[in-house]
Motif scaffolding. Structure first.
Motif, mmCIF file in Angstrom:
data_model
loop_
_atom_site.group_PDB
_atom_site.id
_atom_site.type_symbol
_atom_site.label_atom_id
_atom_site.label_comp_id
_atom_site.label_asym_id
_atom_site.label_seq_id
_atom_site.Cartn_x
_atom_site.Cartn_y
_atom_site.Cartn_z
ATOM 1 N N GLN A 171 0.811 -1.217 0.000
ATOM 2 C CA GLN A 171 0.000 0.000 0.000
ATOM 3 C C GLN A 171 0.845 1.268 0.000
ATOM 4 O OE1 GLN A 171 -2.812 -1.515 -1.129
ATOM 5 N NE2 GLN A 171 -3.780 0.220 -0.110
ATOM 6 N N MET A 174 1.941 2.411 -3.328
ATOM 7 C CA MET A 174 0.881 2.932 -4.190
ATOM 8 C C MET A 174 0.873 4.465 -4.208
ATOM 9 S SD MET A 174 -0.704 0.333 -5.539
ATOM 10 C CE MET A 174 -0.696 -1.455 -5.287
ATOM 11 N N LEU A 175 1.482 5.083 -3.197
ATOM 12 C CA LEU A 175 1.592 6.540 -3.181
ATOM 13 C C LEU A 175 2.509 7.025 -4.300
ATOM 14 C CD1 LEU A 175 2.009 7.080 0.680
ATOM 15 C CD2 LEU A 175 -0.066 7.422 -0.687
ATOM 16 N N ARG A 177 3.312 4.838 -7.058
ATOM 17 C CA ARG A 177 2.924 4.147 -8.300
ATOM 18 C C ARG A 177 1.514 3.614 -8.096
ATOM 19 N NH1 ARG A 177 5.112 4.372 -13.445
ATOM 20 N NH2 ARG A 177 4.815 2.419 -14.584
ATOM 21 N N SER A 178 0.550 4.252 -8.713
ATOM 22 C CA SER A 178 -0.855 3.909 -8.474
ATOM 23 C C SER A 178 -1.163 2.480 -8.912
ATOM 24 C CB SER A 178 -1.768 4.871 -9.232
ATOM 25 O OG SER A 178 -1.664 4.649 -10.628
ATOM 26 N N ASN A 181 -1.435 2.229 -12.645
ATOM 27 C CA ASN A 181 -0.140 2.132 -13.323
ATOM 28 C C ASN A 181 0.484 0.757 -13.125
ATOM 29 O OD1 ASN A 181 0.072 4.639 -14.570
ATOM 30 N ND2 ASN A 181 0.854 5.628 -12.721
#
Length: 360
Positions: A171, A174-175, A177-178, A181
């Motif tokens: 998680q 994800m900040l 690399r979403s 993506n």
């Protein structure tokens, strides 16, 4: 091909390791659940997660990062049973509060030999690193000078294979690399593997078309029995995938649309038995016949039908995906293929049946 004994010996070496003081009593996550020993793709993470592999013993499984990883594989149609998953550090590095922490440089160095042995044993075509630490850990095996930020989702030559850096599926990553993506990253990986295999197989394909009997002969080397129905559908899937990957068919066989889907005229029961007398048959029902290998001695005399290694590997991939499916599942698979869908749509639109129409 690596043997289980070679891999098990490496696992035993890992289990006896006491190089890292703070992780001596931690679970050492390297075992047969790490994946296929014949994997074409090896994923390398940072270290087992406290709530994931450190508890389950399975790399990237059981925690949020593991769930994300498995979801990303599914999106890209990558079967977990066909890959190998490991970590730069094989034990969970915890801080004083018992939470996950980043492994130290020395801890990464301590595990580098184990990581190198895994790569050499598995010998994947593609190595995918998950996160900065995993990418940097490879420098202790063979220098690459890549950074995650600049090299994410790129194919790079490294250690006689392809290296593709990805962000970690956790998680926090994800900040940077979403999830959207990262989905694209894994689809890129899937396409990259197809491209590599396409180029590899093309180099190994024979210039001339193969005999149908040569393919059936190899199918019976892989498995002793097939239903007559399954044999036709598997043969169709081999030819269909050959078009997708190589741009051409393997044989000049005539495949037509019949009531239950693709039917190859060269696989008429009489023709099969004439070409390959070692095949016997047994009627199971009005609509199904079991074909089986009757004589190993006879079977082994068909050297003139032996396929080249590149063709065998291609057929093996088709069988790995479809070979154990039931007749119902096989029918569903072929009906979802593009050529069959086109015929079914034409039948629906024109309100006719197109039985005996060529499919491929």
């Amino acid at each position: 091909m690596i043997s289980f004994s070679e891999f098990d010996n490496l696992c035993m070496k890992v289990q006896s390791c006491i190089l890292c003081t703070r992780m001596c009593d931690s679970l050492k996550v390297l075992n047969r659940s790490s994946g296929s020993l014949n994997a074409e793709i090896m994923f390398i993470g940072e270290a087992p997660g406290r709530l994931g592999a450190d508890s389950s013993g399975i790399p990237f499984h059981g925690d949020k990062a593991g769930h994300n990883f498995e979801d990303l594989l599914k999106i890209a149609d990558i079967n977990r049973s066909n890959i190998f998953v490991t970590n730069a550090v094989l034990c969970n590095p915890k801080d004083e509060a018992g939470n996950n922490s980043t492994p130290t440089k020395q801890e990464i160095i301590n595990c580098a030999n184990f990581l190198a042995e895994q790569i050499i044993l598995i010998n994947p075509k593609i190595v995918v690193t998950l996160g900065r630490v995993a990418l940097e850990s490879l420098n202790y095996i063979s220098e690459h000078k890549l950074s995650l930020k600049d090299s994410v989702r790129s194919s790079n030559s490294w250690f006689n294979r392809i290296l593709i850096p990805f962000y970690h599926p956790g998680q926090r990553a994800m900040l940077h690399r979403s999830m959207a993506n990262q989905r694209s990253d894994y689809q890129f990986l899937s396409e990259e593997l197809k491209r590599l295999n396409k180029n590899h197989f093309k180099k190994n394909l024979p210039a001339s078309k193969l005999e149908v009997a040569a393919i059936i002969n190899y199918l019976f080397q892989r498995k002793n029995t097939y239903t007559y129905f399954a044999l036709h559908k598997l043969f169709y899937l081999i030819e269909y995938n050959s078009i997708l990957i190589f741009g051409r068919r393997l044989t000049n066989s005539y495949i037509i649309r019949q009531k239950d889907g693709p039917y190859c005229t060269d696989l008429h029961l009489t023709k099969i038995k004439k070409a390959l007398p070692f095949i016997g048959s047994k009627i199971l029902s009005n609509t199904n016949i079991l074909l089986f290998k009757t004589s190993v001695e006879l079977f082994d005399t068909y050297e003139h039908l032996e396929l080249e290694d590149g063709v065998k590997r291609f057929i093996d991939q088709v069988l790995e995906k479809h070979g154990d499916k039931s007749n119902i599942a096989l029918k569903k698979t072929v009906y979802f293929s593009r050529p069959m869908r086109d015929i079914l749509m034409a039948e629906r639109d024109n309100k006719i049946n197109l039985y005996n129409t060529p499919i491929l």
